[in-house]
Design an enzyme around this catalytic site. Sequence first.
Site, PDB file in Angstrom:
ATOM      1  N   HIS A  61       0.892  -1.085  -0.001  1.00 15.22           N
ATOM      2  CA  HIS A  61       0.188  -0.056  -0.079  1.00 15.22           C
ATOM      3  C   HIS A  61       1.032   1.466  -0.111  1.00 15.22           C
ATOM      4  O   HIS A  61       0.487   2.431   0.458  1.00 15.22           O
ATOM      5  CB  HIS A  61      -0.850  -0.123   1.106  1.00 15.22           C
ATOM      6  CG  HIS A  61      -1.967  -0.967   1.173  1.00 15.22           C
ATOM      7  ND1 HIS A  61      -1.584  -2.227   1.441  1.00 15.22           N
ATOM      8  CD2 HIS A  61      -3.232  -1.193   1.088  1.00 15.22           C
ATOM      9  CE1 HIS A  61      -2.418  -3.228   1.533  1.00 15.22           C
ATOM     10  NE2 HIS A  61      -3.641  -2.609   1.300  1.00 15.22           N
ATOM     11  N   GLU A 250      -8.396  -6.597  -4.377  1.00 13.73           N
ATOM     12  CA  GLU A 250      -7.504  -7.335  -3.558  1.00 13.73           C
ATOM     13  C   GLU A 250      -7.880  -8.702  -3.502  1.00 13.73           C
ATOM     14  O   GLU A 250      -7.003  -9.615  -3.239  1.00 13.73           O
ATOM     15  CB  GLU A 250      -7.462  -6.700  -2.023  1.00 13.73           C
ATOM     16  CG  GLU A 250      -6.832  -5.506  -1.983  1.00 13.73           C
ATOM     17  CD  GLU A 250      -6.849  -4.861  -0.529  1.00 13.73           C
ATOM     18  OE1 GLU A 250      -6.234  -4.094  -0.166  1.00 13.73           O
ATOM     19  OE2 GLU A 250      -7.644  -5.561   0.349  1.00 13.73           O
TER      20      GLU A 250
HETATM   21 FE   LIG Z   1      -5.598  -3.313   1.470  1.00 13.52          FE
END
Ligand SMILES: [Fe+2]
Length: 297
Positions: A61, A250
Amino acid sequence: MTMAKIIGGVATTHVPAIGKAIADGKENDPYWQPFFKGFDYVHDWLARTKPDVAVIFYNDHGLNFFLDKLPTFAVGAADEYRSEDEGWGIPVSRAAAGDPALSWHLINALVADEFDVTMCQNMLIDHAVTIPMALMWPTAAAAKASPAKPWPVKIVPVEINTVQHPLPSLKRCLKLGRSIGRAIDCYPQNLRVVVVATGGLSHQLDGARAGFINKEFDALCLDKIVAEPEALARYSIHDWVKESGSQGVEFLNWMAMRGALTGRVSELARNYHIPISNTAAATVVYDNQTDEARKAA
Ligand SMILES: [Fe+2]
């Protein structure tokens, strides 16, 4: 010759707020308890199956990679993986030991299979690795003050871009996982390997649909991934975002994990709870029965 054995898979959400809840000891608060209780089975299963190594499919991230340089697939090949402060107010996790020999074996197999991955001999792991590890091995996570007591597994982190479009397809991630699964199956070391996927399920953090969760679609994903992952692999990324939200992609990590389970796969335990923060939280354990295990049974 003894080969490595894939004992099964664990998949879980990695929302940063979970790390804060662990740090604040809120596991039994009414808000958090329905999520954390899903790990009772995981802990029992890990205690029984005793993996030596975790191959972890996750998405970074912004800690190790940023938008300026973002590989589609990156495989860690380091002796050790450190974390750093990501700014979520969660404590920095203890480092995890790597297994560079296994990493290079996987990288060689992937490139031979025409997956041109980025090789990382230096790689920071973010909350998408450290939170699932803390959830799976809470005692080791709590033992941070005692560096002599390491995590009970070494890790090979496999990072998939779910952030900057164009993303790899679901089909491509399933194939990536299959390539890794085949490579583990022929790794000539007596190792017990658990494959881990982190992230998802449906969620969208920004834009007009912020807070979007799709319970029906999540249920379909959890059902299909066991015996019919190809049915999910047919979705385009665009359609996946429509059904699962912009961060629901994801699930690419889950597809790769499923691909790496090369035996007969069954779901051993499932916990689905909404919401954690803005996310549909799911924790699932998968069994991977190999021919060898079937013969021994
Ligand atoms: Fe995430």
